[in-house]
Design an enzyme around this catalytic site. Structure first.
Site, short mmCIF file in Angstrom:
data_model
loop_
_atom_site.label_atom_id
_atom_site.label_comp_id
_atom_site.label_asym_id
_atom_site.label_seq_id
_atom_site.Cartn_x
_atom_site.Cartn_y
_atom_site.Cartn_z
N TRP A 67 0.82 -1.21 0.00
CA TRP A 67 0.00 0.00 0.00
C TRP A 67 0.86 1.26 0.00
CZ3 TRP A 67 -4.33 -0.90 -1.97
CH2 TRP A 67 -4.97 -2.13 -1.75
N ASP A 92 -1.79 6.78 6.45
CA ASP A 92 -2.83 5.87 5.99
C ASP A 92 -3.06 4.87 7.13
OD1 ASP A 92 -4.41 3.88 4.90
OD2 ASP A 92 -3.11 3.49 3.18
N LYS A 136 -12.55 -1.89 7.41
CA LYS A 136 -11.78 -2.71 8.34
C LYS A 136 -12.38 -2.59 9.75
CE LYS A 136 -8.62 -2.67 4.94
NZ LYS A 136 -8.31 -3.78 4.04
#
Length: 359
Positions: free
Chosen positions: A101, A171, A195
């Protein structure tokens, strides 16, 4: 009802209690004769839901009035572009590379800014996070970006990087709300909802207000944080159902005792699972101990030829979505807030039984 144990990395498990509340309100929200997803987002009823969700999130994370809280669309992937569009001023920015990511965020940022890499753990196959002493931060950068928890690799920072006067951007998609965090250390935080926040379709952005209002001249209006902050995240029709469900999750976390209680539970779940892996010669986790994620636990079998059997039998045992990401293989148990401790206990028991039979 047959609710099995869901270890999906995202969209992930939601608290059963939240789903039951939503189910009871689905056809008739609070006696209004229609569902929340059928209401105008500008109605007094939905505005109260939206404002309540924001306040609950502010309470949970102790977010001051110096920060705007936005509920946006496009997933965290859109933030890979929105962050440099809004904060880079077309100049220098700095990134820490710790996995899949991070690399995606870096690739997108290069479209808008001059990117320098403050540190990278690619040489160690992304099995750790760099130390503070490893960071080489350009003091002229407009921000430093890092991924607090790499969902795929299961690598989690064990500290908040000190960037000096350079605004810190994080993030937090896969570990937000898993433990207390000092928001005042950050210039901007973003997180995809799917999540620990709620269902897919929503992204939370927490941004220091003084950093907003200077986007690239080429940035579309929908990519301007200042627009969303000024209009209460309602410049266009927001994902109302996802926002509502996220608000229910925030209330659920409060009822559990807040983020300190979540942290205690999450550390206990993770410690159990890592202990079981470490005690076995059949299972292994590649991540440096100090950077083992409390949210995403990847592990491999001594004989990868048994992977398919493990997945088949685990699903038959009511343990769902344990397959590792296609880029790394193996297994991965994502044990977010809504995954109960009983699920981790059941997984550990299954692993021990599988090793006994197949090892």
């Amino acid at each position: 009802m047959n609710r099995l144990f869901n270890f999906s990395a995202g969209p992930a498990a939601l608290p059963t209690e939240v789903l039951e509340i939503a189910q009871s309100e689905m056809l008739d929200w609070h006696g209004k004769g229609l569902s929340i997803m059928e209401m105008s987002h500008r109605s007094a009823e939905f505005v109260s839901v939206a404002e309540g969700a924001e306040q609950d999130l502010r309470d949970l994370m102790n977010i001051s009035d110096d920060y705007a809280v936005m509920f946006l669309q496009g997933g965290a992937t859109s933030q890979f572009g929105m962050v440099p569009m809004n904060l880079s001023q077309g100049g220098k920015v700095s990134y820490i590379n710790t996995g899949v990511w991070s690399k995606k965020a870096i690739k997108e940022a290069k479209r808008f800014a001059d990117v320098s890499i403050a540190a990278s753990t690619e040489s160690s196959n992304f099995c750790e996070a760099p130390l503070q002493s490893d960071l080489s931060i350009d003091s002229t950068a407009n921000y430093l970006h890092y991924t607090t928890n790499e969902t795929i690799g299961g690598v989690q920072f064990d500290y908040i990087p000190d960037a000096g006067d350079v605004p810190l951007v994080a993030d937090m998609s896969s570990d937000i709300l898993s433990a207390p965090v000092d928001v005042s250390r950050f210039g901007l935080i973003y997180a995809g909802a799917q999540k620990n926040i709620g269902p897919a379709g929503l992204t939370v952005v927490i941004a220091r207000k003084d950093l907003l209002g200077n986007p690239l001249s080429t940035a579309p209006t929908m990519y301007d944080y200042a627009v969303h902050a000024a209009e209460g995240s309602m410049h266009n029709t927001p994902p109302t159902l996802a926002w509502y469900l996220s608000g229910l999750v925030f209330q659920w976390i409060k009822r559990q005792g807040g983020l300190s209680a979540m942290a205690e539970l999450n550390h206990r779940k993770a410690s159990k699972l890592y202990a079981a892996i470490d005690a076995s010669d059949f299972f292994a986790n590649p991540v440096a101990v100090r950077n083992r994620s409390i949210m995403n636990v990847p592990f491999t079998l001594a004989d990868s030829a048994l992977d398919k059997a493990f997945l088949t039998e685990s699903e038959e045992a009511g343990l769902l979505n344990l397959k590792g990401h296609r880029s790394v293989g193996g297994m991965r148990a994502s044990i977010y807030n809504a995954v109960p401790e009983a699920a981790v206990d059941a997984l550990i028991d299954f692993m021990a039984d599988f090793e006994k039979r197949r090892g």
